[in-house]
Design a protein around this motif. Structure first.
Motif, PDB file in Angstrom:
ATOM      1  N   LEU A  52       9.589  27.631 -34.392  1.00 32.40           N
ATOM      2  CA  LEU A  52       9.380  27.256 -33.122  1.00 32.40           C
ATOM      3  C   LEU A  52      10.441  28.127 -32.199  1.00 32.40           C
ATOM      4  O   LEU A  52      10.575  28.274 -31.090  1.00 32.40           O
ATOM      5  CB  LEU A  52       9.719  25.815 -32.799  1.00 32.40           C
ATOM      6  CG  LEU A  52       8.845  24.892 -33.211  1.00 32.40           C
ATOM      7  CD1 LEU A  52       9.335  23.352 -33.061  1.00 32.40           C
ATOM      8  CD2 LEU A  52       7.534  24.997 -32.769  1.00 32.40           C
ATOM      9  N   ALA A  53      11.367  28.788 -32.944  1.00 30.44           N
ATOM     10  CA  ALA A  53      12.333  29.636 -32.337  1.00 30.44           C
ATOM     11  C   ALA A  53      13.212  28.930 -31.386  1.00 30.44           C
ATOM     12  O   ALA A  53      13.678  28.006 -31.775  1.00 30.44           O
ATOM     13  CB  ALA A  53      11.518  30.928 -31.763  1.00 30.44           C
ATOM     14  N   GLU A 113      12.148  16.166 -30.999  1.00 24.08           N
ATOM     15  CA  GLU A 113      12.900  17.145 -30.982  1.00 24.08           C
ATOM     16  C   GLU A 113      13.577  17.388 -32.401  1.00 24.08           C
ATOM     17  O   GLU A 113      14.131  18.515 -32.561  1.00 24.08           O
ATOM     18  CB  GLU A 113      14.292  16.905 -30.032  1.00 24.08           C
ATOM     19  CG  GLU A 113      13.952  16.638 -28.692  1.00 24.08           C
ATOM     20  CD  GLU A 113      13.035  17.828 -27.843  1.00 24.08           C
ATOM     21  OE1 GLU A 113      13.295  18.987 -28.374  1.00 24.08           O
ATOM     22  OE2 GLU A 113      12.750  17.509 -26.754  1.00 24.08           O
ATOM     23  N   GLY A 114      13.450  16.440 -33.192  1.00 19.56           N
ATOM     24  CA  GLY A 114      14.239  16.733 -34.455  1.00 19.56           C
ATOM     25  C   GLY A 114      15.713  16.421 -34.336  1.00 19.56           C
ATOM     26  O   GLY A 114      16.180  15.850 -33.467  1.00 19.56           O
ATOM     27  N   GLU A 161      20.461  23.670 -35.151  1.00 12.43           N
ATOM     28  CA  GLU A 161      20.284  22.892 -34.284  1.00 12.43           C
ATOM     29  C   GLU A 161      18.866  22.408 -33.636  1.00 12.43           C
ATOM     30  O   GLU A 161      18.086  23.248 -34.442  1.00 12.43           O
ATOM     31  CB  GLU A 161      21.053  23.312 -32.767  1.00 12.43           C
ATOM     32  CG  GLU A 161      22.643  23.614 -33.098  1.00 12.43           C
ATOM     33  CD  GLU A 161      23.276  22.545 -33.000  1.00 12.43           C
ATOM     34  OE1 GLU A 161      22.918  21.258 -33.007  1.00 12.43           O
ATOM     35  OE2 GLU A 161      24.724  22.525 -32.917  1.00 12.43           O
ATOM     36  N   GLN A 162      18.730  21.376 -32.857  1.00  7.03           N
ATOM     37  CA  GLN A 162      17.417  20.692 -32.444  1.00  7.03           C
ATOM     38  C   GLN A 162      16.427  22.043 -32.143  1.00  7.03           C
ATOM     39  O   GLN A 162      15.174  22.021 -32.126  1.00  7.03           O
ATOM     40  CB  GLN A 162      17.441  19.716 -31.785  1.00  7.03           C
ATOM     41  CG  GLN A 162      17.927  18.601 -32.296  1.00  7.03           C
ATOM     42  CD  GLN A 162      18.316  17.527 -31.266  1.00  7.03           C
ATOM     43  OE1 GLN A 162      19.144  17.773 -30.410  1.00  7.03           O
ATOM     44  NE2 GLN A 162      17.902  16.167 -31.558  1.00  7.03           N
ATOM     45  N   ASP A 163      16.927  23.108 -31.357  1.00  5.43           N
ATOM     46  CA  ASP A 163      16.402  24.063 -30.540  1.00  5.43           C
ATOM     47  C   ASP A 163      16.040  25.186 -31.521  1.00  5.43           C
ATOM     48  O   ASP A 163      15.723  26.346 -31.284  1.00  5.43           O
ATOM     49  CB  ASP A 163      16.980  24.579 -29.322  1.00  5.43           C
ATOM     50  CG  ASP A 163      18.349  24.932 -29.480  1.00  5.43           C
ATOM     51  OD1 ASP A 163      18.806  24.913 -30.595  1.00  5.43           O
ATOM     52  OD2 ASP A 163      19.126  25.123 -28.599  1.00  5.43           O
ATOM     53  N   GLY A 164      16.514  25.133 -32.778  1.00  5.47           N
ATOM     54  CA  GLY A 164      16.438  26.334 -33.783  1.00  5.47           C
ATOM     55  C   GLY A 164      17.457  27.270 -33.700  1.00  5.47           C
ATOM     56  O   GLY A 164      17.377  28.282 -34.305  1.00  5.47           O
ATOM     57  N   ASN A 165      18.680  27.172 -33.051  1.00  2.00           N
ATOM     58  CA  ASN A 165      19.603  27.873 -32.910  1.00  2.00           C
ATOM     59  C   ASN A 165      20.576  27.527 -34.050  1.00  2.00           C
ATOM     60  O   ASN A 165      20.338  26.517 -34.504  1.00  2.00           O
ATOM     61  CB  ASN A 165      20.685  27.859 -31.588  1.00  2.00           C
ATOM     62  CG  ASN A 165      19.619  28.428 -30.458  1.00  2.00           C
ATOM     63  OD1 ASN A 165      19.129  29.489 -30.540  1.00  2.00           O
ATOM     64  ND2 ASN A 165      19.597  27.866 -29.302  1.00  2.00           N
ATOM     65  N   LEU A 166      21.643  28.333 -34.370  1.00  2.00           N
ATOM     66  CA  LEU A 166      22.597  27.961 -35.380  1.00  2.00           C
ATOM     67  C   LEU A 166      23.870  27.888 -34.778  1.00  2.00           C
ATOM     68  O   LEU A 166      24.459  28.902 -34.047  1.00  2.00           O
ATOM     69  CB  LEU A 166      22.683  29.105 -36.451  1.00  2.00           C
ATOM     70  CG  LEU A 166      23.531  28.678 -37.783  1.00  2.00           C
ATOM     71  CD1 LEU A 166      23.206  27.713 -38.457  1.00  2.00           C
ATOM     72  CD2 LEU A 166      23.833  30.089 -38.605  1.00  2.00           C
ATOM     73  N   LEU A 248      23.554  31.056 -31.805  1.00  2.00           N
ATOM     74  CA  LEU A 248      22.750  32.134 -31.934  1.00  2.00           C
ATOM     75  C   LEU A 248      21.279  31.771 -32.291  1.00  2.00           C
ATOM     76  O   LEU A 248      21.130  30.778 -33.070  1.00  2.00           O
ATOM     77  CB  LEU A 248      23.048  33.107 -33.059  1.00  2.00           C
ATOM     78  CG  LEU A 248      23.401  32.730 -34.355  1.00  2.00           C
ATOM     79  CD1 LEU A 248      22.959  34.147 -35.201  1.00  2.00           C
ATOM     80  CD2 LEU A 248      24.832  32.541 -34.397  1.00  2.00           C
ATOM     81  N   GLY A 249      20.201  32.302 -32.138  1.00  2.00           N
ATOM     82  CA  GLY A 249      19.101  31.810 -32.374  1.00  2.00           C
ATOM     83  C   GLY A 249      18.428  33.186 -33.060  1.00  2.00           C
ATOM     84  O   GLY A 249      18.946  34.040 -33.762  1.00  2.00           O
ATOM     85  N   LEU A 250      16.934  32.921 -33.167  1.00  3.41           N
ATOM     86  CA  LEU A 250      16.304  33.912 -34.075  1.00  3.41           C
ATOM     87  C   LEU A 250      16.344  35.588 -33.338  1.00  3.41           C
ATOM     88  O   LEU A 250      16.333  36.557 -34.156  1.00  3.41           O
ATOM     89  CB  LEU A 250      14.899  33.779 -34.063  1.00  3.41           C
ATOM     90  CG  LEU A 250      14.406  32.552 -34.831  1.00  3.41           C
ATOM     91  CD1 LEU A 250      12.983  32.010 -34.528  1.00  3.41           C
ATOM     92  CD2 LEU A 250      14.601  32.646 -36.324  1.00  3.41           C
TER      93      LEU A 250
END
Length: 263
Positions: A52-53, A113-114, A161-166, A248-250
């Motif tokens: 989902l990025a 959201e996870g 994290e829930q939004d795919g970030n670290l 940070l994200g993808l």
């Protein structure tokens, strides 16, 4: 001309809004929209945060649903406007309802959201958490390098994290030695320890650090691995020791803010 070969009468309001269908067909459209939207949300949750990025499953479902519902009636005269308007209103209404439920229910929030996943604790990776998050060791190392981490000993906590970030929390003072993440292992694999002579060793499987004590501590007490490399405080040389937290994200770093790891 329409797709069936029948001449289209321009500005025919009855055709534009209802087409050749009974008004009762709007109820079927509502049911179809609710079922497809729910099924899409389930599939997006199953796809995982990495896929989902930076969009949540709910946000991505909204984008797909609105785009699909808004596109066809703009170009095809066979698609009545009332049908598309009903679908758009239902999608937005379901989004508002789910957003309201997410705020008020922890269960609904976790489902939609996870939940954050702890990937690293005190310089040691959780292999089970990586597998559950659909991340490889190389994926984690790449994100840590973007955050400025050189070796796992610097990392107190790392959360997916829930939004795919670290989110990465590093040691505020000089970091203990750990498994090097730079240079990238695809370019320069870490050396394997096959004999005595290293004071501190890092497991190549999970990053657990053990003192050599004259012999190899195989297998690793954390993951059972048998491959070890010298632990280091700075694989590139120079000073080490930083404090702070970054996200940070993808696509790369999203910014940072000071912080320390929880106890």
């Amino acid at each position: 001309m329409s797709g069936g070969g029948t001449e289209v009468v321009p500005l025919d309001l009855a055709r534009m809004f209802l087409g050749d269908f009974s008004p009762l067909f709007l109820a079927e459209i509502a049911l179809r929209t609710v079922l497809i939207f729910g099924w899409l949300l389930l599939l997006l949750r199953w796809m995982g945060k990495r896929g989902l990025a930076q969009l949540s499953p709910l946000e991505l479902a909204i984008v797909i649903g609105l785009g699909s519902a808004a596109g066809d009636p703009m170009f095809y005269p066979e698609v009545p406007l009332a049908h598309a308007m009903l679908v758009l209103a239902l999608v937005v209404g379901m989004q508002r309802l789910l957003a309201w439920l997410v705020i008020r229910s922890e269960v609904v929030e976790t489902f939609v959201e996870g939940a954050p996943v702890e990937l690293v604790r005190d310089g040691v990776m959780s292999l089970a958490a990586l597998e559950r998050s659909n991340l490889s060791r190389e994926d984690l190392f790449e994100r840590l390098r973007v955050a400025g981490v050189r070796q796992l000993g610097e990392v107190q906590r790392a959360y997916f994290e829930q939004d795919g970030n670290l989110s990465v929390f590093v040691c505020p003072q000089d970091a203990p030695p750990g498994l090097p993440v730079v240079p990238p292992w695809d370019l320069e694999p870490p050396p394997l320890v096959t004999g005595k002579g290293c004071e501190s060793l890092a497991c190549l499987g999970c990053g657990t650090v053990r003192r050599g004590e004259g012999q190899l501590p195989s297998p690793c007490p954390h993951c059972g691995g048998t491959a070890w490399t010298p632990a280091t405080t700075d694989p590139l040389g120079g000073g080490a020791g930083r404090g702070g937290e970054s996200r940070l994200g993808l696509g790369g770093a999203l910014g940072g803010s000071p912080g320390t790891a929880p106890g």
